[in-house]
Write an enzyme that holds these catalytic residues in place. Structure first.
Site, mmCIF file in Angstrom:
data_model
loop_
_atom_site.group_PDB
_atom_site.id
_atom_site.type_symbol
_atom_site.label_atom_id
_atom_site.label_comp_id
_atom_site.label_asym_id
_atom_site.label_seq_id
_atom_site.Cartn_x
_atom_site.Cartn_y
_atom_site.Cartn_z
ATOM 1 N N GLY A 11 7.370 -18.446 0.114
ATOM 2 C CA GLY A 11 5.821 -17.968 0.158
ATOM 3 C C GLY A 11 6.548 -16.491 -0.107
ATOM 4 N N VAL A 15 1.471 -11.490 1.477
ATOM 5 C CA VAL A 15 1.435 -11.893 2.564
ATOM 6 C C VAL A 15 3.221 -11.566 3.005
ATOM 7 C CG1 VAL A 15 1.276 -13.003 4.912
ATOM 8 C CG2 VAL A 15 -0.483 -12.617 3.584
ATOM 9 N N GLY A 16 3.798 -12.566 1.973
ATOM 10 C CA GLY A 16 5.481 -13.208 2.769
ATOM 11 C C GLY A 16 6.418 -11.495 2.637
ATOM 12 N N GLU A 131 -0.509 -17.118 14.343
ATOM 13 C CA GLU A 131 -1.512 -16.316 15.425
ATOM 14 C C GLU A 131 -1.880 -15.728 13.504
ATOM 15 O OE1 GLU A 131 -2.255 -14.125 18.402
ATOM 16 O OE2 GLU A 131 -3.684 -13.687 16.621
ATOM 17 N N LYS A 207 -10.399 -22.107 10.662
ATOM 18 C CA LYS A 207 -10.096 -21.278 11.957
ATOM 19 C C LYS A 207 -10.660 -21.678 12.859
ATOM 20 C CE LYS A 207 -9.256 -18.121 8.285
ATOM 21 N NZ LYS A 207 -9.503 -17.411 7.700
HETATM 22 N N1 HSE Z 1 -9.422 -16.421 2.214
HETATM 23 C C1 HSE Z 1 -9.267 -16.135 3.499
HETATM 24 C C2 HSE Z 1 -10.852 -15.088 4.013
HETATM 25 C C3 HSE Z 1 -8.551 -15.591 4.077
HETATM 26 O O1 HSE Z 1 -11.642 -14.443 3.253
HETATM 27 O O2 HSE Z 1 -11.042 -15.157 5.189
HETATM 28 C C4 HSE Z 1 -7.678 -15.152 5.197
HETATM 29 O O3 HSE Z 1 -7.899 -16.467 5.736
#
Ligand code: HSE
EC number: 1.1.1.3
Length: 439
Positions: A11, A15-16, A131, A207
């Protein structure tokens, strides 16, 4: 110096590519601090030709992430593909089976399959770090898994979705519509590929499931969480909240109540003076109430650099040999999470009704509240013509927005009162109900 820790990244989105750049930029400092170099040796992505503004030269390229996960010449597999199943799951399973540690930002994968993946990682003696999966750049996983181990946790709550907080902030500060703000959040790269996951509360729930596992030793289970998103929040609610001294935030809450852990995600009115009310834009915040330490962590919850920072921290932990049970407790010892009984929730409520503007309406509303033993802290009626906020000329046919704020009551009573009010035919649109957190 010990041999390099060899990384394969699947990916290469923001981020990657951010991880590749950060590891290159910080190479000397990282190897000095963890005792060995941390090097990306292989990558996988859908489009090989795309310019990612990072140097991929010398790295092996895989079209198939699962093949990369099995590469015998990597030590850690970084999963940045996303999604609860499919390739992401197959690749993480393959990496663990091949004896590789894993770092992932995939909250959906872990919320749905965290117990089995953690058990597999424990059995294989490899790390499974995540994390980056919760609250972007905020080190909340480490905080719960390591730093607060001496505490009995009573409650973990917070703003866990940057997109929702960005939308609510811009609606509140600039009077913009929900759709305009969502569009902006997508353009800025905060939202999930399917923004439904953000605005309907599922991303927050994923989360929260992980935070609850770490804090309370319950199995991550999105089904056990009561979830409501922010789609129903209108400018009328934002304006009324402001007038009443509150801000509206999408909160995820995991709280030990009696012998149970209550898990809920929903828009919440929080007093303006609370620190969490002042967290704006894409910023996230997590409040942890321990018996020895209560603290609030605030930081960037989305975006390439912030999330890359969390992935790099996980890689440094693997390089330094820091591991432990992925979910903070041995997977076999995790207890089932029980479904939140939201009708038993106790607290204050904000209720906005589009009242039919004729004699007897207010009396009917008040009567049904009294029948449920609900005491009202305030009642506010605006002029007709703004059932969802905004400005336009009023018409005699328009409903009149009535806002009620209750003293502490329970949700069952509120729902019964509203059902009775609807049956009476004195409201013209579906009611809005928002739970209130108070001092
Ligand atoms: N779509 C997520 C957010 C990105 O808006 O927080 C991070 O998990």
């Amino acid at each position: 110096m010990a041999p390099p820790l060899k990384i394969g990244i699947a990916g290469l989105g923001t981020v990657g590519a951010g991880v590749v750049r950060m590891l290159a930029r910080r190479a000397d400092a990282i190897s000095a601090r963890v005792g060995r170099p941390v090097e990306v040796v292989a990558v996988s992505a859908r489009n090989r030709a795309r310019d990612r503004e990072c140097d991929l030269s010398g790295m092996r390229w895989y079209d198939d992430a699962v093949e990369l996960a099995r590469d015998p010449d990597i030590d850690v597999f970084v999963e940045l593909i996303g999604g609860p199943d499919g390739i992401a799951k197959a690749a993480v399973e393959a990496a663990i089976a091949a004896g590789h540690s894993v770092a992932t930002a995939n909250k959906a994968l872990l919320a749905h399959h965290g117990v089995e993946l953690a058990a597999a990682a424990e059995a294989a003696g490899v790390a499974l770090h995540f994390e980056a999966a919760v609250a972007g750049g905020i080190p909340v996983i480490k905080t719960l898994r390591e730093a607060l181990l001496g505490n009995e946790i009573a409650r973990v709550s917070g703003i866990l979705n940057g997109t929702c907080n960005y939308i609510l902030t811009r609606m509140q500060e600039e009077g913009l519509s929900f759709d305009t703000c969502l569009d902006q959040a997508q353009k800025l790269g905060y939202a999930e590929a399917d923004p439904t996951f953000d605005v309907d509360g599922f991303d927050t729930a994923h989360k929260l499931a992980l935070l609850a596992a770490l804090a309370f030793g319950v199995k991550p289970d999105p089904e056990a969480i009561h979830v409501e998103g922010i789609r129903s929040i209108t400018l009328a609610d934002i304006e009324a909240a402001d007038e009443l001294g509150y801000r509206i935030k999408l909160l995820g809450v995991a709280a030990r109540i009696g012998g149970q852990v209550e898990l809920r995600v929903h828009p919440t009115m929080v007093p303006k003076h609370w620190p969490i009310a002042q967290v704006s834009g894409v910023t996230n915040a997590v409040a942890i109430d321990g018996d020895a330490v209560a603290l609030t962590l605030v930081g960037p919850g989305a975006g390439g650099d912030a999330t890359a920072s969390a992935v790099v921290a996980d890689l440094c932990d693997v390089a330094a040999g820091r591991g432990g049970a992925p979910l903070g407790w041995r997977a076999a010892s995790l207890q089932p999470a029980e479904k939140a009984a939201i009708r038993r929730h106790e607290g204050g409520y904000y209720i906005r009704l589009a009242a039919v503007d004729r004699p007897g309406t207010a009396a009917a509303i008040a009567r049904h509240m009294a029948e449920q033993n609900i005491s009202l802290e305030s009642i506010m009626q605006h002029r007709r013509g703004r059932p969802h906020g905004g400005e336009r000329a009023e018409s005699a046919e328009d409903p009149a927005p009535v806002v009620l704020v209750t003293y502490a009551t329970n949700e069952d009573a509120v729902r019964r009162a509203i059902d009775a009010i609807e049956i009476d035919g004195v409201i013209a649109l579906p009611p809005q109900v928002i739970r209130i957190e108070k001092d």
